[in-house]
Every structure is written in structure tokens, then in C-alpha cells.
Design an enzyme around this catalytic site. Structure first.
Site, PDB file in Angstrom:
ATOM      1  N   LYS A  97       0.835  -1.063  -0.150  1.00  0.00           N
ATOM      2  CA  LYS A  97       0.152   0.242   0.099  1.00  0.00           C
ATOM      3  C   LYS A  97       0.901   1.228  -0.044  1.00  0.00           C
ATOM      4  CE  LYS A  97      -3.497   2.769   2.263  1.00  0.00           C
ATOM      5  NZ  LYS A  97      -3.913   3.228   3.653  1.00  0.00           N
ATOM      6  N   GLY A 185     -11.083   8.391   6.490  1.00  0.00           N
ATOM      7  CA  GLY A 185     -12.087   9.485   6.667  1.00  0.00           C
ATOM      8  C   GLY A 185     -13.395   8.757   6.995  1.00  0.00           C
ATOM      9  N   ASN A 206      -9.964   2.064   9.718  1.00  0.00           N
ATOM     10  CA  ASN A 206      -8.935   1.753  11.016  1.00  0.00           C
ATOM     11  C   ASN A 206      -9.267   2.467  11.861  1.00  0.00           C
ATOM     12  OD1 ASN A 206      -5.526   2.040  11.616  1.00  0.00           O
ATOM     13  ND2 ASN A 206      -6.880   0.936  12.553  1.00  0.00           N
TER      14      ASN A 206
END
Length: 254
Positions: A97, A185, A206
Site C-alpha cells: 500500500k 475518513g 482503521n
């Protein structure tokens, strides 16, 4: 219904990806991962001690979970490429990532450095999943560079504000030829459902789970929301209308 998510020729039943930071304990993290049903979790390379293997985050993940190293903390393409190579040399998967974030206030990714790092890593054999601003033009360039997904932020990391950049994400989804994973977000399960209803292929969560009063219950809630949002998308959501439409038929009434 056979509706798997495919990234770089690998199939996943779950469309919920989890981050592993901010949990109070590794045990709590593992319980939340199990409740979420995820098959893909991301971890910062800098959180793994390659020199002294022992009890670290990888010890709390089952073999059926694919570990996605991320380049969190890198501010330039050069740093991100070096971090990815360190992860691969340490025995982690060559999936990465990609995060290149020089902005300390809003933690917004650098589009120029992200594209530069993506091109280098793809050429070096990595499967690259880049974190990015929801810019449709940049998304196409990352696709052309060979990235396996594009991962637009919904709102700045950790804010929990939901799909504040919905319109740009919608355009990305419309144009994308690789999976679109909405990342950062999302603060509530309803945000995740909205992203899947919009047409996103998956979401990454997360903070909303790790900092909930009950992370395990919240992980389960996100799992259900993702399933609901995807099912609604496939079912076909009704079009919005400007004026009211009667629910009961008006023809043939007395």
C-alpha cells in the site's frame, strides 16, 4: 451470490479491508479482525522489527489473512520505494500500500511523488495499491502505470467525516478499470455502506473501528454495512425524483 473482489488476480470474499494501528492491544486487534471477516489487513512497515523477530503484529494474524505492508511515514518517492524493498527483503508479501505523505497537518498524499514511486515499484515487480487524493486524472495515470487498485481518501485520515469528496470519487468509479477502494475518513458503518452503494469495490477502515468503545462490535457493524451497501448496489437503487410519486397505484380506483 458469487460476488468476489479481485485484486491482481487474487480473489477476496470480503470487501472490507482493515488497518491495524491504534488498537489498545494486539489481542483486541485480532478479535476485531475476526469479527470483521476481512481477508486483507494493512500494517506500517516501520511497526515490524525485522532484526529481532518475536511477538509483533504479524504474530496475531492467521494464515488466511493477507498482510498488506504500507509505506506510512514516507514523504518522498525515494523513501517509499526504499521502505517497500525493505518489507520484501524482510519476507513480507510484495503487495504494497503506497503512501507518500509530506503534509503533517492534513496528511494529504503527494500526487507527483506517489505516481513516481508507483512507476518504480510496478517496474520492480510489486503489486501496488496507491493511497491518493480522489483525482480522476491521477487515477488514470496510476492505472496506466500498472497499479492494481486506486485508493482515494473520502476525507482526511482519522477525521471520521465520511464521503466529503463523494463527487470526485463517483467520477473515479465511473472511469476506473481497476478496483476502487475508498480509504480514510470513514467514521461510521453508514459511510461504508454509502461508499459501496456509490459503486466502490471495497473500503479500508482503521480509526473508526480501533477507537470505538467496542472495537469488536464496531468491526461486525462495518462488516454488515459493507455487505448491505454492496447488495444494494447490485440490486439497483431507485433514482431520486424532484416530486412525490404515489406508492399505491392510482389507476382503477373507486
Amino acid at each position: 451470490m458469487d460476488d468476489t473482489l479481485t485484486i491482481a488476480a487474487r480473489s477476496f470474499r470480503s470487501r472490507l479491508i482493515l488497518g491495524t494501528g491504534k488498537y489498545e492491544t494486539f489481542e483486541l486487534m485480532r478479535a476485531a479482525i475476526e469479527a470483521s471477516g476481512t481477508e486483507l489487513v494493512t500494517v506500517a512497515v516501520r511497526r515490524i522489527d525485522f532484526d529481532e523477530p518475536g511477538e509483533d503484529i504479524t504474530s496475531f494474524l492467521t494464515e488466511d489473512i493477507l498482510l498488506l505492508p504500507n509505506t506510512s511515514g514516507c514523504e518522498t518517492a525515494e523513501e517509499a520505494v526504499r521502505m517497500a524493498k525493505l518489507a520484501r527483503a524482510g519476507g513480507l508479501p510484495d503487495w504494497i500500500k503506497l503512501e507518500v505523505i509530506p503534509d503533517p497537518r492534513y496528511l494529504l498524499p503527494d500526487p507527483v511523488e506517489t505516481l513516481k514511486a508507483a512507476e518504480t515499484l510496478v517496474a520492480d515487480g510489486f503489486t501496488v495499491l496507491p493511497y491518493m487524493l480522489p483525482d480522476p486524472v491521477l487515477a488514470k495515470k496510476l492505472e496506466e502505470a500498472g497499479c492494481a487498485t486506486v485508493m482515494p481518501l473520502a476525507a482526511p485520515i482519522g477525521t471520521g467525516r465520511g464521503l466529503k469528496l463523494r463527487d470526485s470519487i463517483r467520477i473515479m468509479i465511473e472511469q476506473a478499470e481497476v478496483p476502487v477502494v475508498v480509504d480514510a475518513g470513514l467514521g461510521a458503518p453508514s459511510h461504508a455502506a454509502e461508499a459501496l452503494e456509490l459503486g466502490a469495490d471495497a473500503v479500508l477502515v482503521n480509526t473508526a473501528i480501533a477507537r470505538a468503545d467496542d472495537p469488536v462490535a464496531m468491526a461486525r457493524s462495518f462488516r454488515l454495512a459493507v455487505e448491505a451497501g454492496r447488495t444494494a448496489r447490485l440490486a439497483g437503487i431507485m433514482e431520486e425524483k424532484e416530486t412525490a410519486v404515489p406508492s399505491s397505484p392510482v389507476g382503477g380506483t373507486v
